[in-house]
Write a protein that holds these residues in place. Structure first.
Motif, PDB file in Angstrom:
ATOM      1  N   THR A  57       0.828  -1.201   0.000  1.00 15.96           N
ATOM      2  CA  THR A  57       0.000   0.000   0.000  1.00 15.96           C
ATOM      3  C   THR A  57       0.865   1.255   0.000  1.00 15.96           C
ATOM      4  O   THR A  57       0.601   2.193  -0.753  1.00 15.96           O
ATOM      5  CB  THR A  57      -0.929   0.003   1.224  1.00 15.96           C
ATOM      6  OG1 THR A  57      -1.726  -1.182   1.206  1.00 15.96           O
ATOM      7  CG2 THR A  57      -1.827   1.217   1.229  1.00 15.96           C
ATOM      8  N   LYS A  58       1.914   1.270   0.825  1.00 15.67           N
ATOM      9  CA  LYS A  58       2.821   2.422   0.850  1.00 15.67           C
ATOM     10  C   LYS A  58       3.514   2.597  -0.496  1.00 15.67           C
ATOM     11  O   LYS A  58       3.658   3.709  -0.992  1.00 15.67           O
ATOM     12  CB  LYS A  58       3.865   2.259   1.948  1.00 15.67           C
ATOM     13  CG  LYS A  58       3.352   2.519   3.329  1.00 15.67           C
ATOM     14  CD  LYS A  58       4.463   2.364   4.348  1.00 15.67           C
ATOM     15  CE  LYS A  58       3.939   2.551   5.754  1.00 15.67           C
ATOM     16  NZ  LYS A  58       5.011   2.353   6.754  1.00 15.67           N
ATOM     17  N   LYS A  59       3.943   1.489  -1.083  1.00 13.98           N
ATOM     18  CA  LYS A  59       4.627   1.544  -2.377  1.00 13.98           C
ATOM     19  C   LYS A  59       3.701   2.091  -3.453  1.00 13.98           C
ATOM     20  O   LYS A  59       4.092   2.931  -4.259  1.00 13.98           O
ATOM     21  CB  LYS A  59       5.119   0.156  -2.756  1.00 13.98           C
ATOM     22  CG  LYS A  59       5.915   0.103  -4.026  1.00 13.98           C
ATOM     23  CD  LYS A  59       6.381  -1.323  -4.287  1.00 13.98           C
ATOM     24  CE  LYS A  59       7.075  -1.459  -5.604  1.00 13.98           C
ATOM     25  NZ  LYS A  59       7.456  -2.841  -5.888  1.00 13.98           N
ATOM     26  N   ASN A  60       2.458   1.655  -3.463  1.00 14.74           N
ATOM     27  CA  ASN A  60       1.490   2.149  -4.449  1.00 14.74           C
ATOM     28  C   ASN A  60       1.162   3.617  -4.214  1.00 14.74           C
ATOM     29  O   ASN A  60       0.982   4.382  -5.162  1.00 14.74           O
ATOM     30  CB  ASN A  60       0.216   1.302  -4.419  1.00 14.74           C
ATOM     31  CG  ASN A  60       0.412  -0.046  -5.054  1.00 14.74           C
ATOM     32  OD1 ASN A  60       1.347  -0.268  -5.820  1.00 14.74           O
ATOM     33  ND2 ASN A  60      -0.469  -0.976  -4.721  1.00 14.74           N
ATOM     34  N   ALA A  61       1.076   4.029  -2.946  1.00 19.72           N
ATOM     35  CA  ALA A  61       0.788   5.431  -2.648  1.00 19.72           C
ATOM     36  C   ALA A  61       1.934   6.323  -3.099  1.00 19.72           C
ATOM     37  O   ALA A  61       1.697   7.397  -3.644  1.00 19.72           O
ATOM     38  CB  ALA A  61       0.540   5.609  -1.151  1.00 19.72           C
TER      39      ALA A  61
END
Length: 104
Positions: free
Chosen positions: A95-99
């Motif tokens: 999720t952090k990587k996609n954000a």
């Protein structure tokens, strides 16, 4: 001797420098369409490994102590909890990587 720099030599030097810069610039990483499937398999693997480790430790302790399968049940549950926790960390990381990718 001339008073100023030769413009043809300067243009040639600039072209060489630009070519070197272009060669040294890394290609942008392409996201593969399988990245979500890979993330899913990673999470499933983490869960299964947690369960198997818990089962193995519990079975080993039960065999060593000669007890009823109390350690087997206890460590299998702990392995499941550890696997779920690892899955949640992986999901948070994704999720952090996609954000970060969408913010840039």
């Amino acid at each position: 001797m001339s008073d100023g720099p030769d413009p043809d030599r300067l243009n040639a030097l600039e072209a060489k420098l630009n070519a070197k810069k272009k060669a040294m610039t890394p290609e942008p990483a392409e996201e593969h369409h399988l990245s979500q499937a890979q993330a899913g398999w990673r999470m499933v693997t983490e869960l299964v490994v947690g369960l198997l480790l818990g089962f193995g430790f519990g079975y080993g302790l039960d065999s060593f102590f000669g007890t009823i399968p109390i350690f087997l049940v206890l460590f299998t549950m702990l392995g499941f909890a550890g696997g779920v926790r690892a899955m949640m960390r992986s999901a948070e990381e994704i999720t952090k990587k996609n954000a970060e990718t969408h913010d840039s």
